[in-house]
Design a protein around this motif. Structure first.
Motif, short mmCIF file in Angstrom:
data_model
loop_
_atom_site.label_atom_id
_atom_site.label_comp_id
_atom_site.label_asym_id
_atom_site.label_seq_id
_atom_site.Cartn_x
_atom_site.Cartn_y
_atom_site.Cartn_z
N GLY A 10 0.86 -1.25 -0.09
CA GLY A 10 -0.15 0.02 0.19
C GLY A 10 0.88 1.22 0.11
O GLY A 10 0.28 2.23 0.02
N GLY A 11 2.22 1.11 -0.12
CA GLY A 11 3.03 2.36 -0.08
C GLY A 11 2.87 2.98 -1.40
O GLY A 11 2.55 2.39 -2.60
N THR A 12 3.34 4.36 -1.59
CA THR A 12 3.45 5.05 -2.85
C THR A 12 4.66 5.58 -2.95
O THR A 12 5.53 5.80 -1.95
CB THR A 12 2.28 6.13 -2.94
OG1 THR A 12 2.46 6.99 -1.58
CG2 THR A 12 1.07 5.58 -2.71
N TYR A 13 5.08 6.05 -4.07
CA TYR A 13 6.41 6.77 -4.25
C TYR A 13 6.18 8.30 -4.74
O TYR A 13 5.14 8.87 -5.28
CB TYR A 13 7.05 6.02 -5.36
CG TYR A 13 7.89 4.56 -5.17
CD1 TYR A 13 8.78 4.78 -4.39
CD2 TYR A 13 7.06 3.60 -5.30
CE1 TYR A 13 9.24 3.53 -3.81
CE2 TYR A 13 7.47 2.29 -4.72
CZ TYR A 13 8.78 2.49 -4.15
OH TYR A 13 9.11 1.06 -3.86
N THR A 14 6.87 9.02 -4.30
CA THR A 14 6.82 10.50 -4.76
C THR A 14 8.06 10.82 -5.86
O THR A 14 9.33 10.44 -5.33
CB THR A 14 7.00 11.59 -3.68
OG1 THR A 14 5.99 11.22 -2.89
CG2 THR A 14 6.77 12.93 -4.12
N GLN A 15 7.88 11.41 -6.99
CA GLN A 15 9.18 11.65 -7.79
C GLN A 15 9.72 12.89 -7.65
O GLN A 15 9.13 14.25 -7.30
CB GLN A 15 8.77 11.69 -9.33
CG GLN A 15 9.96 11.85 -10.33
CD GLN A 15 9.60 11.26 -11.75
OE1 GLN A 15 8.53 10.86 -11.92
NE2 GLN A 15 10.51 11.53 -12.48
N VAL A 16 10.85 12.87 -7.11
CA VAL A 16 11.92 14.07 -6.78
C VAL A 16 13.09 14.07 -8.05
O VAL A 16 13.95 13.28 -7.61
CB VAL A 16 12.34 14.06 -5.38
CG1 VAL A 16 13.16 15.14 -5.04
CG2 VAL A 16 11.26 13.81 -4.44
N GLY A 17 12.78 15.11 -9.04
CA GLY A 17 13.90 14.88 -10.03
C GLY A 17 13.83 13.47 -10.68
O GLY A 17 12.82 13.14 -11.23
N ASP A 18 14.99 12.81 -10.80
CA ASP A 18 14.89 12.02 -11.91
C ASP A 18 14.73 10.34 -10.66
O ASP A 18 14.52 9.41 -11.26
CB ASP A 18 16.35 11.49 -12.41
CG ASP A 18 16.55 12.54 -13.55
OD1 ASP A 18 15.10 13.08 -13.80
OD2 ASP A 18 17.62 12.84 -13.85
N TYR A 19 14.50 10.65 -9.43
CA TYR A 19 14.43 9.56 -8.54
C TYR A 19 13.11 9.43 -8.06
O TYR A 19 12.24 10.52 -7.63
CB TYR A 19 15.49 9.66 -7.36
CG TYR A 19 16.62 9.88 -7.71
CD1 TYR A 19 17.66 8.87 -8.11
CD2 TYR A 19 17.33 11.21 -7.58
CE1 TYR A 19 18.84 9.22 -8.31
CE2 TYR A 19 18.65 11.41 -8.13
CZ TYR A 19 19.45 10.26 -8.27
OH TYR A 19 20.49 10.41 -8.78
#
Length: 124
Positions: A10-19
């Motif tokens: 259930g986790g999500t990711y956040t895009q920071v630059g290219d990562y």
């Protein structure tokens, strides 16, 4: 593309630059103040038991743990001071008769009680 274990849980990711960084948040904690005993124990854990400190911190249980240690230590300290003062016959009568002697004996009792609390709860 197959989902990562973090996304499956259930986790999500956040895009920071290219990562892509995981969006991590700590659970809500009660905002309780930590007294001198809890702060002393936190400093000891941080310096001598880093893994335990980091596990408590990242699980969100550090604040509650330190508040509990602080309450236990404060109760033990007050109980020890009372018992030691009674056993050494440090009374209000002595306080009225010779204030400086009463202060000296109470300081002695408080210092011994502080050392006992440190050895039994804080520096373990």
């Amino acid at each position: 593309m197959e989902k990562s274990l973090f996304e499956q849980m259930g986790g999500t990711y956040t895009q920071v630059g290219d990562y892509l960084l995981p969006s991590l948040i700590l659970p809500e904690q009660q905002d309780q103040s930590i007294g001198v005993w809890g702060q002393r124990h936190a400093r000891y854990l941080k310096q001598h038991h880093k893994i335990i400190y980091m596990n408590l911190l990242t699980s969100g249980k550090l604040n509650n743990y330190l508040v509990d240690i602080d309450n236990q230590a404060e109760n033990l300290f007050l109980q020890l001071v009372k018992q030691l003062a009674e056993s050494e016959d440090i009374t209000e009568e002595l306080k009225a008769k010779d204030q400086m002697e009463w202060v000296a004996q109470m300081n002695n009792v408080c210092n011994r009680a502080r050392e006992i609390v440190n050895s039994k709860l804080i520096f373990i």
